[in-house]
Design an enzyme around this catalytic site. Sequence first.
Site, PDB file in Angstrom:
ATOM      1  N   ASP A  74       0.864  -1.186   0.000  1.00  0.00           N
ATOM      2  CA  ASP A  74       0.000   0.000   0.000  1.00  0.00           C
ATOM      3  C   ASP A  74       0.900   1.234   0.000  1.00  0.00           C
ATOM      4  OD1 ASP A  74      -2.238   1.669   0.114  1.00  0.00           O
ATOM      5  OD2 ASP A  74      -2.332   1.629   2.293  1.00  0.00           O
ATOM      6  N   SER A  75       0.333   2.381  -0.371  1.00  0.00           N
ATOM      7  CA  SER A  75       1.104   3.622  -0.296  1.00  0.00           C
ATOM      8  C   SER A  75       1.280   4.047   1.167  1.00  0.00           C
ATOM      9  CB  SER A  75       0.408   4.726  -1.086  1.00  0.00           C
ATOM     10  OG  SER A  75      -0.893   4.930  -0.599  1.00  0.00           O
ATOM     11  N   TYR A 110      -0.498   8.767  -3.136  1.00  0.00           N
ATOM     12  CA  TYR A 110      -0.407   8.449  -4.555  1.00  0.00           C
ATOM     13  C   TYR A 110      -1.483   9.186  -5.356  1.00  0.00           C
ATOM     14  CZ  TYR A 110       2.963   4.550  -4.179  1.00  0.00           C
ATOM     15  OH  TYR A 110       4.078   3.775  -3.998  1.00  0.00           O
ATOM     16  N   GLY A 111      -2.623   9.439  -4.709  1.00  0.00           N
ATOM     17  CA  GLY A 111      -3.801   9.974  -5.395  1.00  0.00           C
ATOM     18  C   GLY A 111      -3.560  11.232  -6.206  1.00  0.00           C
ATOM     19  N   CYS A 123      -4.039  -1.044  -2.172  1.00  0.00           N
ATOM     20  CA  CYS A 123      -4.018   0.400  -2.391  1.00  0.00           C
ATOM     21  C   CYS A 123      -4.975   0.669  -3.542  1.00  0.00           C
ATOM     22  CB  CYS A 123      -2.595   0.819  -2.764  1.00  0.00           C
ATOM     23  SG  CYS A 123      -2.420   2.504  -3.386  1.00  0.00           S
ATOM     24  N   ASN A 124      -6.011   1.470  -3.257  1.00  0.00           N
ATOM     25  CA  ASN A 124      -7.015   1.718  -4.291  1.00  0.00           C
ATOM     26  C   ASN A 124      -6.438   2.431  -5.505  1.00  0.00           C
ATOM     27  OD1 ASN A 124     -10.046   1.070  -3.752  1.00  0.00           O
ATOM     28  ND2 ASN A 124      -9.082   1.384  -1.776  1.00  0.00           N
ATOM     29  N   THR A 125      -5.580   3.424  -5.274  1.00  0.00           N
ATOM     30  CA  THR A 125      -5.025   4.193  -6.391  1.00  0.00           C
ATOM     31  C   THR A 125      -4.188   3.296  -7.299  1.00  0.00           C
ATOM     32  OG1 THR A 125      -4.952   6.100  -4.928  1.00  0.00           O
ATOM     33  CG2 THR A 125      -3.715   6.260  -6.965  1.00  0.00           C
ATOM     34  N   GLU A 165      -7.478   9.051  10.376  1.00  0.00           N
ATOM     35  CA  GLU A 165      -6.080   9.230  10.784  1.00  0.00           C
ATOM     36  C   GLU A 165      -5.951  10.054  12.069  1.00  0.00           C
ATOM     37  OE1 GLU A 165      -3.548  10.302   7.490  1.00  0.00           O
ATOM     38  OE2 GLU A 165      -3.729   8.280   6.682  1.00  0.00           O
ATOM     39  N   CYS A 184     -12.045   2.447  -0.077  1.00  0.00           N
ATOM     40  CA  CYS A 184     -10.819   3.022   0.488  1.00  0.00           C
ATOM     41  C   CYS A 184     -10.444   2.157   1.680  1.00  0.00           C
ATOM     42  CB  CYS A 184     -11.070   4.460   0.936  1.00  0.00           C
ATOM     43  SG  CYS A 184      -9.693   5.178   1.860  1.00  0.00           S
ATOM     44  N   THR A 185      -9.180   1.821   1.795  1.00  0.00           N
ATOM     45  CA  THR A 185      -8.752   0.899   2.858  1.00  0.00           C
ATOM     46  C   THR A 185      -8.813   1.523   4.252  1.00  0.00           C
ATOM     47  OG1 THR A 185      -6.488   1.497   2.305  1.00  0.00           O
ATOM     48  CG2 THR A 185      -7.311  -0.592   1.434  1.00  0.00           C
ATOM     49  N   HIS A 186      -9.046   2.838   4.347  1.00  0.00           N
ATOM     50  CA  HIS A 186      -9.232   3.447   5.665  1.00  0.00           C
ATOM     51  C   HIS A 186     -10.652   3.215   6.199  1.00  0.00           C
ATOM     52  CE1 HIS A 186      -5.531   5.605   4.918  1.00  0.00           C
ATOM     53  NE2 HIS A 186      -5.637   6.298   6.021  1.00  0.00           N
TER      54      HIS A 186
END
Lengths: 269, 269
Positions: A12-13, A44-45, A75-77, A152, A185-187
Amino acid sequence: MNAPGLTIGVFDSGFGGLTVLRELLPRIPGARYIYLGDTARLPYGSKSQTTIARYAVESARFLESHGAEHLVIACNTASALALREIRASVAIPVTGVIDPVVEAAHRRHPKGDVLVLATSATVQSHAYQIECAARGLRASEKACPLLVPLVEEGWCEQPVTRDVLRIYLREALAGCTPEAVLLGCTHYPLIAPAIASTLLELGSQAEVIDSARATAIAIEQSIRVSHPATAGTTTFQCYATDSVEKFARLGSQFLGESIPHVELLDLGG
Amino acid sequence: MNAPGLTIGVFDSGFGGLTVLRELLPRIPGARYIYLGDTARLPYGSKSQTTIARYAVESARFLESHGAEHLVIACNTASALALREIRASVAIPVTGVIDPVVEAAHRRHPKGDVLVLATSATVQSHAYQIECAARGLRASEKACPLLVPLVEEGWCEQPVTRDVLRIYLREALAGCTPEAVLLGCTHYPLIAPAIASTLLELGSQAEVIDSARATAIAIEQSIRVSHPATAGTTTFQCYATDSVEKFARLGSQFLGESIPHVELLDLGG
């Protein structure tokens, strides 16, 4: 199922992909996991497709060269914009996070309407919409830029997070009546309960489908074919390209357990 | 005062610096303004000092080569980490955003306690604390990572923004009793009224000092010396290194008026 000796690389980023690792650990015990968070170069987005592909390929090759036999792009991006380049650059199977959750939605609600919640960059790529359309699902996409900073901040339980969700979901539900809401989104798995209860509060019966869990289930199924189930000890090793202290501290929230050791890695500029 | 013929270059990594331009326009009419937003490479906050200095120097040179006679670094990260390199690379006067607001706080509250609200990156640099200490001011710094995305969502008037401010300010005021609150991010002037009223609500009498306004006043004073006041037409030209449509749309919120034309600029990777 157990997969002793099998090494699974997760990329992931940042920290978000640890929600995918969290879902993998109980599903495929006995495996050796290597997680790489390219934290020095996130987000990355906001970067170009060429740059994202270059970064993701570097990370994929690192994981393969460290023994990974299966690669998870958590990582979605990178899943949206660089999966083809990653697959071309390594000799191991590669699973992204978009295809499994769309496939899960399709299995449960064929030809249904789905709502995808994601970051602005993911929504702009329309990666979910394209993947949904290919399976006959109508997808609305809603950018929710405040959710990542809220998670976050560690404010998953704060009333303010519910207020923000109410605003985003009310706007989204004004334009569609989804059978499923995909967390793109992984968050977002960290606020999945709040998302589900806000949907109910707003009168929606939509089922929340989490890409971290859907991805882990897809990998479990693909590995079950190649690896017979036997006992073994699960291990995991984390690498980060920026502050390892921050990674250990923030990352443990995403993983749901403490991260005893993070190794600093330099992938260059 | 008017400054006909004078060209003022304003640089930021994004749109935020337009709040500084907004304060400059009425104070120094008759000047020609060139604004450069390095939107393709934002956020600067997550990058290394070397990279930030390189990016900022490229932008400073661009503005100087396009006729700027005075340069405003309307970016907190570049002001904190690259002012020395920028000054060494151009032959024109350079004003950052940190020194003027700290100087303003010092004039009004000598030896006072101040609270600095800023992004995580700015707080980590401790640039405000160092600048405050040099003038005998005691500074507490509070990272407020949700404020930039809230402003960029256009949620300045949403109750949720007041709720977020209440959380941040309550946490900050538990550790200090400031005479002044410095807005250490160019996005924050858009929520300055909400910050001021939340402080009052929490029992603080602190005065809010906005770095955009303080910087514009400092430049007005320095230019008054070199340029006599005469009439002229104010003009401004905006350059952005990424989507000019997005710049015009989001930027007009920060500038407080519409941006008729934005030119796309390629500064390289």
